[in-house]
Design a protein around this motif. Structure first.
Motif, PDB file in Angstrom:
ATOM      1  N   GLU A 388     -13.537  -9.631  -7.852  1.00  0.00           N
ATOM      2  CA  GLU A 388     -13.341 -10.432  -8.784  1.00  0.00           C
ATOM      3  C   GLU A 388     -12.002  -9.139  -9.828  1.00  0.00           C
ATOM      4  OE1 GLU A 388     -16.463 -10.204 -12.472  1.00  0.00           O
ATOM      5  OE2 GLU A 388     -16.571 -11.801 -11.044  1.00  0.00           O
ATOM      6  N   ALA A 389     -12.639  -7.333  -9.464  1.00  0.00           N
ATOM      7  CA  ALA A 389     -11.413  -6.031  -9.734  1.00  0.00           C
ATOM      8  C   ALA A 389      -9.924  -6.782  -9.614  1.00  0.00           C
ATOM      9  CB  ALA A 389     -11.648  -5.529  -9.863  1.00  0.00           C
ATOM     10  N   CYS A 390      -9.841  -7.013  -8.297  1.00  0.00           N
ATOM     11  CA  CYS A 390      -8.761  -6.818  -7.808  1.00  0.00           C
ATOM     12  C   CYS A 390      -8.022  -7.772  -7.815  1.00  0.00           C
ATOM     13  CB  CYS A 390      -8.485  -7.028  -6.511  1.00  0.00           C
ATOM     14  SG  CYS A 390      -9.621  -5.764  -5.180  1.00  0.00           S
ATOM     15  N   SER A 391      -8.224  -9.740  -8.865  1.00  0.00           N
ATOM     16  CA  SER A 391      -7.617 -10.638  -9.428  1.00  0.00           C
ATOM     17  C   SER A 391      -6.777 -10.080 -10.502  1.00  0.00           C
ATOM     18  CB  SER A 391      -8.452 -11.713  -9.144  1.00  0.00           C
ATOM     19  OG  SER A 391      -9.432 -11.682 -10.719  1.00  0.00           O
ATOM     20  N   VAL A 392      -6.925  -8.908 -11.134  1.00  0.00           N
ATOM     21  CA  VAL A 392      -6.552  -8.332 -11.767  1.00  0.00           C
ATOM     22  C   VAL A 392      -5.578  -6.814 -11.818  1.00  0.00           C
ATOM     23  CG1 VAL A 392      -6.471  -9.359 -14.207  1.00  0.00           C
ATOM     24  CG2 VAL A 392      -8.349  -7.774 -13.455  1.00  0.00           C
ATOM     25  N   ALA A 393      -6.113  -6.463 -11.350  1.00  0.00           N
ATOM     26  CA  ALA A 393      -5.578  -5.294 -10.724  1.00  0.00           C
ATOM     27  C   ALA A 393      -5.184  -4.606  -9.539  1.00  0.00           C
ATOM     28  CB  ALA A 393      -7.388  -4.175 -10.523  1.00  0.00           C
ATOM     29  N   ASP A 394      -4.488  -3.718  -9.264  1.00  0.00           N
ATOM     30  CA  ASP A 394      -3.531  -3.758  -8.413  1.00  0.00           C
ATOM     31  C   ASP A 394      -4.254  -2.829  -7.234  1.00  0.00           C
ATOM     32  OD1 ASP A 394      -1.128  -3.501  -6.161  1.00  0.00           O
ATOM     33  OD2 ASP A 394      -0.798  -1.513  -7.136  1.00  0.00           O
ATOM     34  N   CYS A 395      -4.553  -4.228  -6.053  1.00  0.00           N
ATOM     35  CA  CYS A 395      -4.560  -3.957  -4.702  1.00  0.00           C
ATOM     36  C   CYS A 395      -4.557  -4.397  -3.840  1.00  0.00           C
ATOM     37  CB  CYS A 395      -6.567  -4.925  -4.679  1.00  0.00           C
ATOM     38  SG  CYS A 395      -7.641  -4.911  -6.111  1.00  0.00           S
ATOM     39  N   THR A 396      -3.014  -3.646  -3.878  1.00  0.00           N
ATOM     40  CA  THR A 396      -1.993  -3.590  -2.840  1.00  0.00           C
ATOM     41  C   THR A 396      -1.791  -3.272  -1.526  1.00  0.00           C
ATOM     42  OG1 THR A 396      -0.194  -3.503  -4.145  1.00  0.00           O
ATOM     43  CG2 THR A 396      -0.280  -5.423  -4.135  1.00  0.00           C
ATOM     44  N   ALA A 397      -2.385  -1.950  -1.668  1.00  0.00           N
ATOM     45  CA  ALA A 397      -2.734  -0.482  -0.848  1.00  0.00           C
ATOM     46  C   ALA A 397      -3.774  -1.420  -0.013  1.00  0.00           C
ATOM     47  CB  ALA A 397      -3.338   0.626  -1.915  1.00  0.00           C
ATOM     48  N   LEU A 398      -4.311  -1.933  -0.759  1.00  0.00           N
ATOM     49  CA  LEU A 398      -5.374  -2.299   1.017  1.00  0.00           C
ATOM     50  C   LEU A 398      -5.290  -2.909   1.674  1.00  0.00           C
ATOM     51  CD1 LEU A 398      -8.339  -2.470  -1.690  1.00  0.00           C
ATOM     52  CD2 LEU A 398      -7.534  -0.429  -0.460  1.00  0.00           C
ATOM     53  N   ALA A 399      -4.152  -3.490   1.310  1.00  0.00           N
ATOM     54  CA  ALA A 399      -3.377  -4.994   2.377  1.00  0.00           C
ATOM     55  C   ALA A 399      -2.993  -4.352   4.001  1.00  0.00           C
ATOM     56  CB  ALA A 399      -1.640  -5.281   1.905  1.00  0.00           C
ATOM     57  N   PRO A 400      -3.017  -5.218   4.922  1.00  0.00           N
ATOM     58  CA  PRO A 400      -3.613  -4.709   5.798  1.00  0.00           C
ATOM     59  C   PRO A 400      -2.076  -4.250   6.282  1.00  0.00           C
ATOM     60  CG  PRO A 400      -4.207  -7.792   5.992  1.00  0.00           C
ATOM     61  CD  PRO A 400      -3.576  -6.507   5.087  1.00  0.00           C
ATOM     62  N   GLY A 401      -1.824  -2.321   6.955  1.00  0.00           N
ATOM     63  CA  GLY A 401      -1.020  -2.377   7.054  1.00  0.00           C
ATOM     64  C   GLY A 401      -0.685  -1.445   6.207  1.00  0.00           C
ATOM     65  N   ALA A 402      -0.982  -1.432   4.848  1.00  0.00           N
ATOM     66  CA  ALA A 402      -0.810  -0.366   3.819  1.00  0.00           C
ATOM     67  C   ALA A 402      -1.886   0.735   3.876  1.00  0.00           C
ATOM     68  CB  ALA A 402      -1.449  -1.172   2.516  1.00  0.00           C
ATOM     69  N   SER A 403      -0.846   1.614   3.061  1.00  0.00           N
ATOM     70  CA  SER A 403      -2.144   3.303   2.875  1.00  0.00           C
ATOM     71  C   SER A 403      -3.227   3.369   3.188  1.00  0.00           C
ATOM     72  CB  SER A 403      -0.628   3.770   2.049  1.00  0.00           C
ATOM     73  OG  SER A 403      -1.914   2.908   0.600  1.00  0.00           O
ATOM     74  N   CYS A 404      -3.718   2.196   2.168  1.00  0.00           N
ATOM     75  CA  CYS A 404      -5.635   2.677   2.328  1.00  0.00           C
ATOM     76  C   CYS A 404      -6.633   1.740   2.936  1.00  0.00           C
ATOM     77  CB  CYS A 404      -5.777   2.174   0.322  1.00  0.00           C
ATOM     78  SG  CYS A 404      -5.225   3.393  -0.310  1.00  0.00           S
ATOM     79  N   SER A 405      -5.291   0.662   3.774  1.00  0.00           N
ATOM     80  CA  SER A 405      -6.609  -0.517   4.470  1.00  0.00           C
ATOM     81  C   SER A 405      -7.130   0.128   5.753  1.00  0.00           C
ATOM     82  CB  SER A 405      -5.405  -0.903   5.534  1.00  0.00           C
ATOM     83  OG  SER A 405      -4.243   0.031   5.938  1.00  0.00           O
ATOM     84  N   ASN A 406      -7.501   1.407   5.756  1.00  0.00           N
ATOM     85  CA  ASN A 406      -7.996   2.322   5.970  1.00  0.00           C
ATOM     86  C   ASN A 406      -9.803   2.769   6.440  1.00  0.00           C
ATOM     87  OD1 ASN A 406      -6.796   1.890   9.570  1.00  0.00           O
ATOM     88  ND2 ASN A 406      -4.874   3.088   8.479  1.00  0.00           N
TER      89      ASN A 406
END
Ligand SMILES: *[C@@H]1O[C@H](CO)[C@@H](O)[C@H](O)[C@H]1NC(C)=O
Ligand SMILES: *[C@@H]1O[C@H](CO)[C@@H](O)[C@H](O)[C@H]1NC(C)=O
Ligand SMILES: *[C@@H]1O[C@H](CO)[C@@H](O)[C@H](O)[C@H]1NC(C)=O
Ligand SMILES: *[C@@H]1O[C@H](CO)[C@@H](O)[C@H](O)[C@H]1NC(C)=O
Ligand SMILES: *[C@@H]1O[C@H](CO)[C@@H](O)[C@H](O)[C@H]1NC(C)=O
Ligand SMILES: *[C@@H]1O[C@H](CO)[C@@H](O)[C@H](O)[C@H]1NC(C)=O
Ligand SMILES: *[C@@H]1O[C@H](CO)[C@@H](O)[C@H](O)[C@H]1NC(C)=O
Ligand SMILES: *[C@@H]1O[C@H](CO)[C@@H](O)[C@H](O)[C@H]1NC(C)=O
Ligand SMILES: *[C@@H]1O[C@H](CO)[C@@H](O)[C@H](O)[C@H]1NC(C)=O
Length: 487
Positions: A388-406
């Protein structure tokens, strides 16, 4: 003819050709403002000045940005947003008002006004995903804007152009010489090129080695990153050493195919993102940018246009923007050479006197506070709250391969909560999530995954708590796209 006169003439023409080939291929930046907490335009103008950036492309005539640029020597391209094209096609009066309100008004003023070089009609109106929503209106809008410019005697100062997306031209075989425009654009392209050549204006096009690398198995990372060790691509006797010149010549061939062999080209968007996907990080972006700038400065041009590199090149982009549309991918929010708060992500010498990039100064941040998951609670509903939070906030760093994906679960839940909290200017009620969250002064970031603290903006105090409602009512498209990224 006396021999010394022919000698003089010879040197005259030699000089003339040397001149035409040695004009500097200028480098500028795209400055977008699709950020939840944009850096103040005055700070951005300081950033431009301290880095000797002399050319900027704006997607829309944002009044605060234009005011901040007033009196500066920066040369501007200002864009007309796509939703205006229909009206501008049908009404010359509307075009005149647009020019009056968004151009003429800013040209002079106490501090000398702004320097507008180009008006870009539409924001990549030929993008394939738009279908025929915008392109049928482009040429009518171009004609009306040109008429409005001429009416106020600005036609010698300001040129009217149209930014062409990376997917308006292609080559199915991958061979540049087989390049062509998408068939449905043929007629519009011929009209556009006729208009541009009549007005001695350049063709604006986006070149995206990053998307080409993502979408085409034949393109290696090294080839996209200008590595000298990359395996070259051959097109009969022509050899391509990097993805940029291959795409550039695909465009050159597309233009030739409809009869425009020599029109000048401005690359209005080219860059490499630093997050939101695999192979998108500061180190690959630095390699790409260095390769690009060395290539442009060498002035060698491409196999189909030797010694004729692009007239101008605009890097995508100046700053990261956490509200950019991510329908193409989560990396869309990470094109910046600078972070959202104006800090350089890597070294870059773009040859305009600057040795190292200079950061934005005196940026004011919110307090050093973060919103994280409270591990002592029943966490069975935490993932739903995070989505729900990600639908407005920016969670793109969690995407596969991204900086916070691990960072895994539940670290990623904290990331989502924090992003939402920062976007809501750290208001306490935005760190609740049905009692699952708590506020901490201990930075949860690690070496590779940064939990950002947002910039303090003028409206930091005035927003209300309507964000959660917005979150819940957001469109299904957005939800689905987020779910796809988190699998
Ligand atoms: C653009 O405007 C002209 C003049 O009003 C009109 O004839 C034409 O149909 C418009 N184009 C489209 C695609 O609606
Ligand atoms: C000026 O530009 C903005 C953005 O395109 C637009 O919303 C506004 O209507 C324009 N003004 C006029 C008078 O067209
Ligand atoms: C990819 O490479 C193969 C073999 O070299 C070639 O046949 C094919 O046309 C290429 N495809 C694209 C899209 O570049
Ligand atoms: C587009 O133009 C090219 C070159 O003139 C031509 O080969 C092609 O058939 C055209 N396509 C359409 C759909 O008009
Ligand atoms: C950046 O991406 C490249 C290519 O995928 C990879 O080799 C490198 O380790 C990455 N660097 C960092 C700091 O993640
Ligand atoms: C993002 O772009 C896509 C494709 O162009 C469009 O369908 C969608 O409405 C856009 N989303 C937002 C939030 O603007
Ligand atoms: C900007 O350019 C000027 C003149 O070329 C130069 O003296 C100055 O050092 C440059 N500034 C930076 C930050 O490199
Ligand atoms: C999880 O959410 C469901 C549905 O909203 C609710 O009935 C349930 O009580 C929640 N569980 C916890 C532990 O909060
Ligand atoms: C967090 O990670 C878990 C496990 O990898 C995953 O199932 C979940 O979708 C992720 N949530 C978010 C918001 O990224």
């Amino acid at each position: 003819m006396p021999p010394n006169l022919s000698l003089i003439l010879f040197f005259f023409f030699l000089n003339l050709s040397a001149l035409t080939f040695s004009t500097v291929s200028a480098v500028g930046f795209n400055w977008g403002t699709a950020a939840s907490h944009p850096l103040s335009p005055f700070k951005v103008v300081q950033l431009l000045n301290s880095n000797n950036i002399t050319k900027v492309k704006l997607l829309d005539p944002n009044p605060l940005v234009l005011q901040a640029l007033s009196g500066s020597t920066v040369q501007l391209t200002i864009g007309i947003p796509n939703p205006m094209l229909k009206l501008l096609n049908s009404s010359r009066k509307a075009a005149e008002s647009w020019v009056h309100d968004n151009v003429t008004r800013y040209l002079s003023g106490g501090t000398g006004g702004v320097r507008i070089e180009y008006i870009a009609v539409g924001d990549e109106p030929f993008l394939q995903s738009y279908g025929d929503e915008y392109y049928p209106y482009v040429m009518g809008a171009v004609a009306n804007i040109q008429a409005a410019i001429t009416k106020v005697n600005l036609e010698s100062r300001i040129k009217v152009v149209v930014p062409c997306s990376y997917d308006a031209f292609l080559s199915e075989s991958g061979l540049p010489s087989k390049g062509h425009f998408r068939p449905e654009l043929n007629k519009t392209m011929i009209q556009l090129l006729t208009f541009l050549t009549t007005h001695r204006s350049p063709f604006f096009a986006s070149i995206s080695p990053f998307l080409s690398f993502l979408q085409n198995k034949n393109i290696s990372l090294d080839f996209a990153l200008f590595k000298e060790t990359a395996r070259p691509h051959d097109d009969s006797r022509r050899t391509y050493k990097n993805s940029f010149e291959l795409i550039y010549d695909t465009l050159v061939a597309s233009l030739s195919k409809i009869g425009f062999l020599t029109v000048d080209i401005v690359v209005d968007q080219v860059g490499w993102p630093t997050d939101g996907a695999g192979n998108a990080n500061s180190s690959t972006a630095e390699t790409f940018m260095k390769g690009l700038l060395d290539y442009l400065h060498s002035r060698s041009g491409s196999p189909l246009r030797p010694r004729r590199p692009p007239l101008e090149t605009y890097i995508l982009s100046l700053l990261d923007e956490d509200q950019r549309n991510i329908s193409t991918g989560p990396f869309e929010r990470h094109w910046g050479v600078f972070t959202f708060d104006g800090q350089a992500k890597y070294h870059l010498n773009f040859g305009q006197g600057t040795k190292n990039l200079v950061n934005a100064q005196n940026v004011e941040y919110l307090s050093p506070k973060w919103c994280v998951l409270n591990n002592n609670k029943d966490l069975s509903n935490a993932s739903a709250s995070a989505l729900e939070a990600c639908s407005v906030a920016d969670c793109t760093a969690l995407a596969p391969g991204a900086s916070c994906s691990n960072i895994g679960w539940p670290g990623n839940i904290s990331y989502a909560f924090n992003s939402y909290y920062q976007q809501n200017d750290q208001r306490p009620e935005s760190c609740d999530f049905q009692g699952l969250a708590l506020i901490t002064t201990i930075d949860p970031s690690n070496n590779y995954c940064r939990f950002p603290v947002q910039i303090r903006t003028s409206n930091s105090q005035s927003l209300d708590a309507s964000f959660l409602l917005k979150a819940i009512s957001l469109s299904a498209v957005f939800w689905l796209s987020q779910i796809v990224y988190f699998q």
